[in-house]
Scaffold this motif. Structure first.
Motif, short mmCIF file in Angstrom:
data_model
loop_
_atom_site.label_atom_id
_atom_site.label_comp_id
_atom_site.label_asym_id
_atom_site.label_seq_id
_atom_site.Cartn_x
_atom_site.Cartn_y
_atom_site.Cartn_z
N ILE A 136 38.41 46.24 22.01
CA ILE A 136 38.06 44.82 22.00
C ILE A 136 38.43 44.22 23.35
CG2 ILE A 136 38.55 42.58 20.96
CD1 ILE A 136 39.04 44.04 18.33
N LEU A 137 37.45 43.69 24.04
CA LEU A 137 37.66 43.14 25.38
C LEU A 137 38.16 41.70 25.24
CD1 LEU A 137 37.39 43.93 28.36
CD2 LEU A 137 35.10 42.97 28.32
N GLY A 138 39.41 41.56 24.82
CA GLY A 138 39.99 40.27 24.58
C GLY A 138 40.86 39.79 25.73
N PRO A 139 41.64 38.72 25.51
CA PRO A 139 42.45 38.13 26.59
C PRO A 139 43.44 39.09 27.21
CG PRO A 139 42.28 36.62 24.73
CD PRO A 139 41.68 37.91 24.28
N ALA A 140 44.10 39.94 26.40
CA ALA A 140 45.09 40.86 26.97
C ALA A 140 44.42 41.85 27.92
CB ALA A 140 45.80 41.62 25.84
N THR A 141 43.25 42.34 27.56
CA THR A 141 42.55 43.28 28.44
C THR A 141 42.10 42.59 29.72
OG1 THR A 141 41.81 44.54 26.51
CG2 THR A 141 40.63 44.91 28.57
N ARG A 142 41.60 41.36 29.59
CA ARG A 142 41.17 40.64 30.80
C ARG A 142 42.36 40.34 31.71
NH1 ARG A 142 37.75 38.06 27.02
NH2 ARG A 142 38.99 36.17 27.01
N TYR A 169 45.24 44.37 37.76
CA TYR A 169 44.78 45.53 38.53
C TYR A 169 43.99 45.07 39.76
CZ TYR A 169 42.30 49.80 39.79
OH TYR A 169 41.79 50.87 40.49
N GLN A 170 43.10 44.10 39.56
CA GLN A 170 42.30 43.61 40.69
C GLN A 170 43.19 43.04 41.80
OE1 GLN A 170 39.95 40.97 38.26
NE2 GLN A 170 38.09 42.21 38.47
N LEU A 171 44.18 42.26 41.41
CA LEU A 171 45.11 41.72 42.41
C LEU A 171 45.80 42.82 43.19
CD1 LEU A 171 46.72 38.71 40.49
CD2 LEU A 171 45.55 38.58 42.70
N SER A 172 46.21 43.87 42.47
CA SER A 172 46.95 44.95 43.12
C SER A 172 46.09 45.75 44.08
CB SER A 172 47.55 45.88 42.06
OG SER A 172 46.55 46.69 41.47
N PHE A 222 37.10 40.34 35.23
CA PHE A 222 35.81 40.78 34.72
C PHE A 222 35.61 42.26 35.04
CE2 PHE A 222 31.14 41.24 35.09
CZ PHE A 222 30.80 40.84 33.81
N PRO A 223 35.19 43.06 34.05
CA PRO A 223 35.00 44.50 34.29
C PRO A 223 33.66 44.79 34.95
CG PRO A 223 34.55 44.01 31.99
CD PRO A 223 35.00 42.71 32.63
N ASP A 224 33.57 44.54 36.25
CA ASP A 224 32.30 44.79 36.94
C ASP A 224 32.20 46.26 37.32
OD1 ASP A 224 33.99 45.11 39.12
OD2 ASP A 224 33.44 43.21 40.06
N ARG A 225 31.10 46.61 37.97
CA ARG A 225 30.86 48.03 38.28
C ARG A 225 31.86 48.58 39.29
NH1 ARG A 225 26.38 49.15 35.60
NH2 ARG A 225 24.89 47.47 35.18
N THR A 226 32.33 47.73 40.21
CA THR A 226 33.34 48.18 41.17
C THR A 226 34.62 48.58 40.45
OG1 THR A 226 32.42 46.77 42.90
CG2 THR A 226 34.71 47.50 43.15
N LEU A 227 35.05 47.74 39.52
CA LEU A 227 36.26 48.06 38.76
C LEU A 227 36.08 49.33 37.95
CD1 LEU A 227 39.09 46.81 37.63
CD2 LEU A 227 37.68 46.33 35.64
N LEU A 228 34.96 49.45 37.26
CA LEU A 228 34.74 50.62 36.42
C LEU A 228 34.71 51.90 37.25
CD1 LEU A 228 32.00 49.18 34.04
CD2 LEU A 228 34.44 49.43 33.58
N ALA A 229 34.12 51.83 38.45
CA ALA A 229 34.07 53.01 39.32
C ALA A 229 35.48 53.42 39.77
CB ALA A 229 33.19 52.73 40.52
#
Length: 395
Positions: free
Chosen positions: A360-366, A372-375, A383-390
């Motif tokens: 479930i892509l809820g608040p905790a996952t976001r 992770y994005q900040l780091s 947002f789980p965009d294609r860059t993040l998924l890759a």
């Protein structure tokens, strides 16, 4: 609670139940019966209702893939706020203007919001759901994921029957146990359903006055602030630090003004102390929203941010506003439940707590995505965009 795509037509299929599951379900019902009797439900009522209860595998399946948590915001909003739903809402606004104005004077909740809830919950009463509510509630009460919540709701349903507030055979609703035009859960029915037309019954199925005043009374009790809207779409300055999009970053509207945030016409947002949070449900390439305290009230009805944004946008459209200024991204990844579980596991393994690996892509996952994005020096929009998924080797 509820829901349209949320109140979309659901066909409940009873699948064969293993003998061990049947025994466990029976034992669970025995425990619920004992608790109901301790809380004042009569043995006759408990036995009459529970004797008709069945375990519904389809309910568990639907609970695991609620559209608010498994559908990209782009798809969710486009399915929720359709041209037909907007036009029908405007038509009903004209048809029921006198009633809705009386309700607004009494509760402070504007007519367009009541129509938005009505539209999202049952498509303006076109479909209430065809599931026997006690069976849906018992199935979910005997599932460990949210057992306590649905046990309370099942006991509330027993009280409704005991009080003769609703005939048992009429207790049909959604797969999650919500009922009537505005899809009240049983506990909400007990506390907030009202008889607005004076016929001596709280009829959320056949009385639009009862349904509208009940919905408005519930929102008022949740804390609706008269004179304020839910929020609004905004435009962001090019140099904005997206770290401020974290949901915990609630700032006075005047602060967002100083940061350069404007309305979609390019005018600075109001210079007020009204607290506001920036939401980017489709990532930094999609529309941005500042949401106000009444947004939290909508969340009190349904905890999904997608649902609350859909209510606000549909209310705006019914009230005469146009479509969103910033287009919804058409290429947002569509993640299956298994892929969301992979994402959650990958984040957890790297030290970014996404909570339970539940798909479930809820608040905790976001929040974990944002960390992770900040780091990694990425735009922290959660947002789980294609860059993040890759980067996380998903897909």
């Amino acid at each position: 609670m509820k829901k349209q795509l949320l109140a979309a037509t659901l066909t409940i299929t009873l699948l064969p139940i293993p003998a061990s599951a049947t025994v466990d379900f029976d034992n669970c019902l025995d425990g619920i019966r004992d608790r109901a009797l301790e809380e004042g439900v009569s043995p006759g009522t408990a036995d009459r209702v529970l004797a008709r209860v069945e375990f519904l595998d389809r309910v568990i399946e639907l609970d695991r893939r609620q559209p608010e948590f498994t559908t990209p915001f782009t798809d969710y909003l486009e399915r929720s706020v359709t041209k037909q739903r907007v036009e029908r809402g405007r038509e009903l606004l004209r048809t029921h203007r006198a009633l809705l104005q009386r309700v607004q004077r009494r509760t402070g909740v504007p007519s367009a919001y009541l129509l938005a809830f009505w539209g999202l919950e049952t498509n303006y009463g076109s479909y209430f759901g065809g599931t026997f509510v006690p069976s849906a509630l018992a199935t979910l009460a005997c599932d460990p994921r949210r057992s306590e919540f649905f046990t309370d709701e099942l006991i509330a349903a027993l009280r409704i029957v005991q009080d003769d507030a609703l005939p048992l055979d009429s207790m049909q609703g959604s797969w999650a146990g919500a009922m009537g035009h505005v899809q009240f859960m049983p506990s909400v029915f007990l506390r907030h359903a009202v008889d607005a037309d004076g016929d001596g019954r709280r009829d959320l199925w056949n009385s639009i006055p009862d349904a509208m005043l009940s919905a408005a009374s519930f929102l008022k009790e949740l804390g609706w602030e008269t004179g304020y809207r839910w929020g609004r779409e905004v435009l962001l300055p090019g140099d904005l630090d997206f770290a401020v999009a974290e949901p915990s970053q609630r700032r006075p509207l005047a602060d967002w003004r100083r940061l350069g945030v404007t309305d979609v016409a390019g005018q600075p947002v109001a210079d007020l102390e009204l607290p506001a949070t920036l939401l980017l449900p489709a990532g930094h390439r999609g529309p941005a929203f500042l949401v106000y305290p009444n947004f939290d009230v909508i969340l009190g009805w349904n905890r999904s941010e997608y649902y609350a944004l859909a209510v606000g946008h549909l209310a705006d459209r019914i009230g005469g506003a146009g479509p969103l200024h910033t287009p919804l991204p058409s290429d947002a990844p569509r993640l299956s439940r298994d892929e969301v579980m992979q994402l959650q596991a990958a984040l957890n393994a790297r030290g970014f707590d996404s909570g339970e690996v539940d798909g479930i892509l809820g608040p905790a996952t976001r929040d974990a995505i944002r960390g992770y994005q900040l780091s990694r020096g990425l735009i922290p929009d959660g947002f789980p965009d294609r860059t993040l998924l890759a980067r996380l080797d998903i897909r």
